[in-house]
Design an enzyme around this catalytic site. Structure first.
Site, PDB file in Angstrom:
ATOM      1  N   ARG A 295      42.359  54.301  43.900  1.00  0.00           N
ATOM      2  CA  ARG A 295      43.412  54.571  42.932  1.00  0.00           C
ATOM      3  C   ARG A 295      44.718  54.843  43.694  1.00  0.00           C
ATOM      4  NH1 ARG A 295      43.376  56.527  37.900  1.00  0.00           N
ATOM      5  NH2 ARG A 295      42.089  54.684  37.570  1.00  0.00           N
TER       6      ARG A 295
ATOM      7  N   ASN B  35      46.490  50.931  35.381  1.00  0.00           N
ATOM      8  CA  ASN B  35      46.229  52.003  34.426  1.00  0.00           C
ATOM      9  C   ASN B  35      47.525  52.682  33.999  1.00  0.00           C
ATOM     10  OD1 ASN B  35      43.046  52.477  34.474  1.00  0.00           O
ATOM     11  ND2 ASN B  35      43.727  51.936  36.539  1.00  0.00           N
TER      12      ASN B  35
ATOM     13  N   GLU C 298      42.875  46.577  38.019  1.00  0.00           N
ATOM     14  CA  GLU C 298      43.393  47.122  36.770  1.00  0.00           C
ATOM     15  C   GLU C 298      44.714  47.832  37.053  1.00  0.00           C
ATOM     16  OE1 GLU C 298      40.757  49.492  34.402  1.00  0.00           O
ATOM     17  OE2 GLU C 298      39.031  48.184  34.741  1.00  0.00           O
TER      18      GLU C 298
ATOM     19  N   LYS D  42      43.795  45.962  31.639  1.00  0.00           N
ATOM     20  CA  LYS D  42      43.081  44.863  32.277  1.00  0.00           C
ATOM     21  C   LYS D  42      43.848  43.549  32.144  1.00  0.00           C
ATOM     22  CE  LYS D  42      38.643  47.141  31.632  1.00  0.00           C
ATOM     23  NZ  LYS D  42      39.210  48.421  31.159  1.00  0.00           N
TER      24      LYS D  42
ATOM     25  N   ARG E 112      29.545  50.869  40.158  1.00  0.00           N
ATOM     26  CA  ARG E 112      30.857  51.199  39.617  1.00  0.00           C
ATOM     27  C   ARG E 112      31.603  52.244  40.449  1.00  0.00           C
ATOM     28  NH1 ARG E 112      28.812  52.817  33.790  1.00  0.00           N
ATOM     29  NH2 ARG E 112      27.277  53.819  35.166  1.00  0.00           N
TER      30      ARG E 112
ATOM     31  N   LYS F  94      33.400  42.747  32.094  1.00  0.00           N
ATOM     32  CA  LYS F  94      33.681  44.006  31.398  1.00  0.00           C
ATOM     33  C   LYS F  94      34.509  43.767  30.146  1.00  0.00           C
ATOM     34  CE  LYS F  94      37.252  44.767  34.943  1.00  0.00           C
ATOM     35  NZ  LYS F  94      37.698  45.674  36.019  1.00  0.00           N
TER      36      LYS F  94
ATOM     37  N   ASP G  49      44.282  50.202  40.379  1.00  0.00           N
ATOM     38  CA  ASP G  49      42.930  50.173  40.942  1.00  0.00           C
ATOM     39  C   ASP G  49      42.860  49.018  41.933  1.00  0.00           C
ATOM     40  OD1 ASP G  49      42.261  52.300  39.400  1.00  0.00           O
ATOM     41  OD2 ASP G  49      41.026  51.192  37.977  1.00  0.00           O
TER      42      ASP G  49
ATOM     43  N   ARG H 166      37.279  55.648  45.497  1.00  0.00           N
ATOM     44  CA  ARG H 166      36.100  56.080  44.745  1.00  0.00           C
ATOM     45  C   ARG H 166      34.916  55.221  45.172  1.00  0.00           C
ATOM     46  NH1 ARG H 166      39.457  55.203  39.489  1.00  0.00           N
ATOM     47  NH2 ARG H 166      39.944  53.427  40.826  1.00  0.00           N
TER      48      ARG H 166
END
Length: 322
Positions: A214, A287, A285, A128, A237, A163, A277, A229
């Site tokens: 993603r 990842n 983000e 993040k 979410r 978050k 993301d 997603r």
């Protein structure tokens, strides 16, 4: 060279994975198809003895069988630096135990093993916080312990998302509406009353229509498809673990631009497998610990992303031999 490659995987318990979705299993199947030998460890199996990284390793075979996807053999303790490749695929949380494991793996790297992803990058590139290195790619974002600053950001941008910095899979992510009476409790909880950092971002309404995509980078290059997603009607979410639906789509020009901004930096840092993301054309983000989405894209488009990763690993190994 391929038949001689010895690969260690460090992962969560293999008997607890979801066969049809697990990206690490896809990687192991791709490696085994090349004739590479597989050796299994969990975080508790790693150790450091007089500066030498070691692990209790169990011989592993994997199968494309939902009833019996793994087979464990003999376990021995061995120096990790003697292996060709170490796949670090332990899921977050990114806590002190995870950090300690990267020190052990860095000693293995210094002894000659190729660690994917690179241990120093796993420590440095918080999924993040590292978005701050690419502000041109991101929506307005604030990371702070200051609860008043969080409230001021939310007032400035209207609906927002708050978050923690260490979570995964959509855990403890809150979407805040203007005037939300729970906002102060959320700030208190996520910052532990001002003693821990939290992140707040401008809410991106595209999450509802086009989802949280993603975009997977293999050795810095985006694969041709992304996994969008889409949140369920009852949740904000865009995480598969939180009930979102995974819908594959071809990557677009904006995805390629984002990958062009971020991918070369990560490639240079030894981060061979990364997931961006992306919501509404903005990276939320980066990842690097254990990105997923490979199995869903393989099922929808027939693309073997795990095999692309093995190609990248083989190239790195060949470059070392040269």
């Amino acid at each position: 060279m391929n038949t001689a490659v010895r690969m260690v995987v460090v992962m969560d318990p293999i008997d607890h994975i979801k066969y049809e979705k697990d990206t690490t299993l896809a990687m192991l199947l791709a490696a085994q198809r090349r004739g590479w030998s597989l050796h299994y460890a969990e975080l508790a199996d790693l150790r450091l003895r007089d500066g030498v990284a070691e692990a209790r390793l169990t011989d592993l075979k994997v199968h494309a069988d939902p009833q019996r996807w793994y087979e464990l053999g003999t376990a021995t303790v061995a120096p990790l630096g003697g292996f060709d490749v170490i796949l670090m695929r332990k899921d977050p949380p990114f806590d002190t135990e995870f950090i300690y494991s990267t020190y052990i793996l860095e000693r293995a790297e210094l002894a000659g093993a190729l660690v994917v992803n690179r241990p120093r990058g796993l420590r440095d590139f918080n999924e993040k916080v590292y978005t701050a290195w690419f502000p041109q790619c991101c929506a307005p974002t604030l990371i702070t312990r200051d609860q008043e600053a969080l409230a001021a950001f939310a007032a400035e941008h209207g609906k927002s998302v708050c978050k923690p910095l260490h979570g995964m899979g959509g855990r403890s992510i809150f979407a805040l509406e203007p005037g939300d009476k729970n906002a102060q409790v959320i700030y208190e909880t996520l910052t532990d009353y001002g003693t821990r950092y939290a992140m707040i971002q401008k809410y991106l309404p595209d999450i509802v229509t086009t989802g949280d995509s993603r975009v997977i980078l293999v050795d810095g290059e985006p694969v041709p498809y992304a996994l969008a997603r889409i949140p369920s009607p009852h949740d904000n979410r865009g995480n598969l673990a939180a009930g979102a639906k995974g819908v594959g789509r071809p990557i677009n020009d904006r995805d390629r631009w984002l990958a062009g901004q971020i991918g070369p930096v990560l490639r240079e840092a030894g981060m061979l497998f990364v997931g961006l993301d992306v919501i509404g054309g903005h990276v939320t983000e980066i990842n690097v610990t254990s990105p997923t989405g490979v199995r869903e894209l393989q099922q929808q488009f027939g693309i073997d992303i795990a095999d692309l990763l093995m190609d990248a690993i083989a190239r790195r190994l060949q470059a070392r031999h040269r």
